[in-house]
Design a protein around this motif. Structure first.
Motif, PDB file in Angstrom:
ATOM      1  N   GLY A 161       0.820  -1.207   0.000  1.00 42.28           N
ATOM      2  CA  GLY A 161       0.000   0.000   0.000  1.00 42.28           C
ATOM      3  C   GLY A 161       0.851   1.253   0.000  1.00 42.28           C
ATOM      4  N   ALA A 162       1.951   1.226   0.767  1.00 40.97           N
ATOM      5  CA  ALA A 162       2.857   2.371   0.795  1.00 40.97           C
ATOM      6  C   ALA A 162       3.506   2.586  -0.564  1.00 40.97           C
ATOM      7  CB  ALA A 162       3.919   2.160   1.859  1.00 40.97           C
ATOM      8  N   ALA A 163       3.889   1.476  -1.216  1.00 41.60           N
ATOM      9  CA  ALA A 163       4.503   1.578  -2.544  1.00 41.60           C
ATOM     10  C   ALA A 163       3.530   2.181  -3.541  1.00 41.60           C
ATOM     11  CB  ALA A 163       4.953   0.196  -3.013  1.00 41.60           C
ATOM     12  N   ALA A 164       2.283   1.783  -3.487  1.00 35.16           N
ATOM     13  CA  ALA A 164       1.280   2.336  -4.408  1.00 35.16           C
ATOM     14  C   ALA A 164       1.114   3.826  -4.187  1.00 35.16           C
ATOM     15  CB  ALA A 164      -0.050   1.605  -4.217  1.00 35.16           C
ATOM     16  N   ARG A 165       1.089   4.255  -2.917  1.00 40.26           N
ATOM     17  CA  ARG A 165       0.942   5.686  -2.636  1.00 40.26           C
ATOM     18  C   ARG A 165       2.142   6.472  -3.142  1.00 40.26           C
ATOM     19  NH1 ARG A 165       0.052   8.161   3.379  1.00 40.26           N
ATOM     20  NH2 ARG A 165      -2.018   7.220   3.100  1.00 40.26           N
ATOM     21  N   MET A 166       3.333   5.904  -2.998  1.00 39.60           N
ATOM     22  CA  MET A 166       4.549   6.626  -3.367  1.00 39.60           C
ATOM     23  C   MET A 166       4.935   6.434  -4.828  1.00 39.60           C
ATOM     24  SD  MET A 166       5.387   8.216  -0.592  1.00 39.60           S
ATOM     25  CE  MET A 166       7.089   8.697  -0.846  1.00 39.60           C
ATOM     26  N   GLY A 167       4.211   5.578  -5.553  1.00 39.21           N
ATOM     27  CA  GLY A 167       4.473   5.418  -6.977  1.00 39.21           C
ATOM     28  C   GLY A 167       5.705   4.609  -7.287  1.00 39.21           C
ATOM     29  N   CYS A 168       5.975   3.578  -6.480  1.00 42.87           N
ATOM     30  CA  CYS A 168       7.126   2.709  -6.742  1.00 42.87           C
ATOM     31  C   CYS A 168       6.688   1.257  -6.557  1.00 42.87           C
ATOM     32  CB  CYS A 168       8.290   3.059  -5.824  1.00 42.87           C
ATOM     33  SG  CYS A 168       7.959   2.784  -4.068  1.00 42.87           S
ATOM     34  N   SER A 169       7.578   0.337  -6.842  1.00 42.03           N
ATOM     35  CA  SER A 169       7.259  -1.076  -6.664  1.00 42.03           C
ATOM     36  C   SER A 169       7.402  -1.465  -5.203  1.00 42.03           C
ATOM     37  CB  SER A 169       8.182  -1.938  -7.525  1.00 42.03           C
ATOM     38  OG  SER A 169       9.521  -1.866  -7.036  1.00 42.03           O
ATOM     39  N   ALA A 170       6.759  -2.560  -4.821  1.00 46.28           N
ATOM     40  CA  ALA A 170       6.860  -3.039  -3.444  1.00 46.28           C
ATOM     41  C   ALA A 170       8.297  -3.422  -3.105  1.00 46.28           C
ATOM     42  CB  ALA A 170       5.919  -4.231  -3.236  1.00 46.28           C
ATOM     43  N   ALA A 171       9.014  -3.989  -4.081  1.00 47.41           N
ATOM     44  CA  ALA A 171      10.408  -4.370  -3.836  1.00 47.41           C
ATOM     45  C   ALA A 171      11.272  -3.134  -3.570  1.00 47.41           C
ATOM     46  CB  ALA A 171      10.946  -5.153  -5.030  1.00 47.41           C
ATOM     47  N   ALA A 172      11.058  -2.074  -4.378  1.00 49.22           N
ATOM     48  CA  ALA A 172      11.815  -0.837  -4.178  1.00 49.22           C
ATOM     49  C   ALA A 172      11.489  -0.213  -2.836  1.00 49.22           C
ATOM     50  CB  ALA A 172      11.531   0.138  -5.304  1.00 49.22           C
ATOM     51  N   ALA A 173      10.199  -0.251  -2.447  1.00 45.06           N
ATOM     52  CA  ALA A 173       9.793   0.308  -1.161  1.00 45.06           C
ATOM     53  C   ALA A 173      10.445  -0.456  -0.021  1.00 45.06           C
ATOM     54  CB  ALA A 173       8.278   0.274  -1.028  1.00 45.06           C
ATOM     55  N   SER A 174      10.447  -1.779  -0.117  1.00 45.26           N
ATOM     56  CA  SER A 174      11.062  -2.596   0.925  1.00 45.26           C
ATOM     57  C   SER A 174      12.555  -2.299   1.050  1.00 45.26           C
ATOM     58  CB  SER A 174      10.838  -4.079   0.609  1.00 45.26           C
ATOM     59  OG  SER A 174      11.394  -4.884   1.623  1.00 45.26           O
TER      60      SER A 174
END
Length: 305
Positions: free
Chosen positions: A21-34
């Motif tokens: 959900g955080a990745a979607a809000r910030m416009g990046c992939s879940a892997a990049a967010a992690s």
């Protein structure tokens, strides 16, 4: 140093409850967010997230940092808005200054026009003579100053300053009506040396008004006999009306007084003070540029009045 983007990502995890959900809000992939959250943990030197196979939640340290991050993000947003406003022609805070007679004829009309055209610009004003306002501009205490310099005198140190001519203000000779030479109404003029034997009224300070009086008289070939001193032109005119002497008055400072005759000076020639708008060369604020142009417009209008 904690990175603001990663702090926003942490807040997004707290708000959405997941890294996806955080990745979607910030416009990046879940892997990049992690990956970025792992970097944030290394920067913070603390475990911020408690991960499991199916969920993620904030640790105690993560909750503490999230509370700080929300305040930091709010402060950054406020700072961005204020910086944008300071660089905008339509929303800014300008600190302005002027000498007294310049305020009445040029600065006050410019402030009225600016408030009408750009109501979001906040103006604060201080009355200061040029010998103090020029250093204030250099020091960053004033953004725009209306200043003057008498013709024939060297100007103040202007390194780092931008000065643009607003108005050339001729000097007139104010004399008691009984002492004026006979001439046609509206055509009164005289050479300064015709009043070499008169009592003179001058300023108190050793610069500016007094200095230009002495300079003009020296150019005319005599030493003025200064018998009275005053710091404001209205008082000077009152003293002239009372018959205490003659005085040089900038045209813009003239207020009609019974018993005072104003003479155009034919010699020495070009007795005047030049009025400038003074700003810092490094200050490229659109609001400063807009107000500078408004002062110049009012100077042109003043020449027609």
């Amino acid at each position: 140093m904690l990175d603001s983007y990663r702090l926003r990502l942490l807040v997004a995890v707290a708000d959405t409850g997941s890294i996806a959900g955080a990745a979607a809000r910030m416009g990046c992939s879940a892997a990049a967010a992690s990956q970025q959250l792992a970097v944030l943990e290394r920067e913070a030197r603390a475990q911020l997230l408690e991960r499991s196979a199916r969920s993620v939640r904030l640790s105690t340290a993560g909750r503490v940092l999230t509370d700080h991050a929300r305040r930091i993000i709010t402060d950054l947003e406020v700072a961005a808005r204020e910086v944008a406003a300071a660089g905008s022609e339509t929303a800014a805070h300008l600190r302005i200054a002027s000498f007294a007679t310049g305020t009445r004829r040029i600065m006050a009309p410019a402030m009225i026009a600016m408030r009408r055209r750009q109501p979001l610009i906040e103006l604060t004003f201080t009355e200061i003579e040029p010998e103090d306002s020029v250093p204030a501009v250099v020091a960053g205490q004033v953004d725009v100053a209306l200043t003057h310099q008498y013709a024939g005198f060297s100007g103040p140190i202007s390194n780092g300053l931008h000065q643009q001519l607003v108005l050339t203000d001729p000097l007139l000779l104010a004399v008691p009506a009984f002492a004026a030479p006979p001439s046609a109404p509206g055509l009164e003029s005289s050479e300064l040396r015709a009043f070499a034997g008169a009592d003179w009224i001058s300023g108190i300070a050793v610069q500016g008004f007094q200095a230009v009086t002495e300079m003009a008289c020296h150019l005319a070939g005599f030493e003025p006999r200064v018998k009275s001193r005053a710091d404001t032109y209205s008082v000077v005119l009152d003293l002239v009306a009372a018959g205490l002497g003659v005085a040089l008055i900038p045209r813009s400072a003239v207020v009609q007084r019974p018993g005072v005759t104003l003479l155009t000076i034919t010699a020495p020639v070009n007795l005047a003070r030049n009025v400038h708008v003074t700003t810092r060369t490094s200050d490229r604020s659109p609001a400063v540029a807009a107000f500078r142009e408004e002062l110049i417009r009012q100077g042109r209008a003043g020449r027609r009045r």
